[in-house]
Scaffold this motif. Structure first.
Motif, PDB file in Angstrom:
ATOM      1  N   PRO A  87      -5.684  -7.221   8.151  1.00  0.00           N
ATOM      2  CA  PRO A  87      -5.350  -7.879   6.968  1.00  0.00           C
ATOM      3  C   PRO A  87      -5.354  -7.235   6.086  1.00  0.00           C
ATOM      4  N   ILE A  88      -4.668  -8.119   5.271  1.00  0.00           N
ATOM      5  CA  ILE A  88      -3.976  -7.678   3.517  1.00  0.00           C
ATOM      6  C   ILE A  88      -4.913  -8.004   2.617  1.00  0.00           C
ATOM      7  N   THR A  89      -5.838  -8.880   2.397  1.00  0.00           N
ATOM      8  CA  THR A  89      -6.430  -9.322   1.552  1.00  0.00           C
ATOM      9  C   THR A  89      -7.487  -8.577   1.417  1.00  0.00           C
ATOM     10  N   VAL A  90      -8.447  -8.540   0.074  1.00  0.00           N
ATOM     11  CA  VAL A  90      -9.592  -7.824  -0.144  1.00  0.00           C
ATOM     12  C   VAL A  90     -10.965  -8.831  -0.268  1.00  0.00           C
ATOM     13  N   SER A  91     -11.604  -9.505   0.107  1.00  0.00           N
ATOM     14  CA  SER A  91     -12.197 -10.338  -0.601  1.00  0.00           C
ATOM     15  C   SER A  91     -14.036 -10.451  -0.041  1.00  0.00           C
ATOM     16  N   ALA A 133       2.415  -2.573  -1.593  1.00  0.00           N
ATOM     17  CA  ALA A 133       2.164  -1.008  -0.721  1.00  0.00           C
ATOM     18  C   ALA A 133       0.977  -1.061   0.112  1.00  0.00           C
ATOM     19  N   PHE A 134      -0.133  -1.206  -0.343  1.00  0.00           N
ATOM     20  CA  PHE A 134      -1.188  -1.816   0.519  1.00  0.00           C
ATOM     21  C   PHE A 134      -0.914  -2.174   1.692  1.00  0.00           C
ATOM     22  N   CYS A 135      -0.102  -3.313   1.454  1.00  0.00           N
ATOM     23  CA  CYS A 135       0.771  -4.460   2.831  1.00  0.00           C
ATOM     24  C   CYS A 135       1.061  -2.794   3.724  1.00  0.00           C
TER      25      CYS A 135
END
Length: 166
Positions: A87-91, A133-135
């Motif tokens: 995952p690369i987004t927070v939901s 950076a998170f990705c």
């Protein structure tokens, strides 16, 4: 392949969508899309149950215990095919943007702050609202977990072969 769940190793990414009937869509080579009324995690969970008799919750528990990854960990569906989704987004709705490690090429910073461009092996590019950076961190986690799992399975196979000779 499970006819009720078209998620397979050919998917490039799973993207949440704003649509009255669909919660996400799976994107394949050449931009072919397939919408789903289920959120992305439900698609992954259904495939895990059908294929491995496991759940996404069990895989996350394994990530916590074996790899000390407590949040936003990759889900390995088939390490031999490198069918690893990260995952690369927070939901909060658990409808995240998932990238398939096998088709992924690289990340580059986006033109706007807080955006990233994802490059895939066929030349496809996708802009996402996620920090670069998170990705990169998510990509590193996916590589490490996949590499460890492959090595563990190889060691187990070698152990079984050695035991049969003694």
């Amino acid at each position: 392949m499970n006819p009720e769940n078209p998620l397979n190793a050919g998917v490039f990414y799973i993207e949440p969508v704003q649509h009255p009937e669909f919660l996400c869509h799976m994107v394949y080579k050449n931009g072919r899309t397939l919408p789903s009324a289920k959120p992305s995690e439900s698609l992954i969970d259904a495939l895990l149950l059908h294929t491995y008799g496991s759940t996404i919750k069990a895989r996350r528990t394994h990530l916590k215990k074996a790899h000390e990854i407590h949040r936003q960990g990759p889900i390995i569906l088939d390490e031999q095919l490198q069918f690893v989704l990260f995952p690369i987004t927070v939901s909060r709705q658990r409808n995240q943007f998932w990238v398939n490690l096998y088709h992924f090429l690289r990340f580059t910073p986006g033109s706007a702050p807080g955006t990233t461009v994802i490059h895939f092996s066929d030349g496809t590019r996708v802009d996402v609202h996620a920090d670069f950076a998170f990705c990169e961190k998510q990509y590193s986690k996916a590589l490490v977990v996949n590499d460890r799992l492959i090595k563990i399975k190889e060691q187990n196979a070698m152990y079984a072969i050695r035991r049969s000779y003694t």
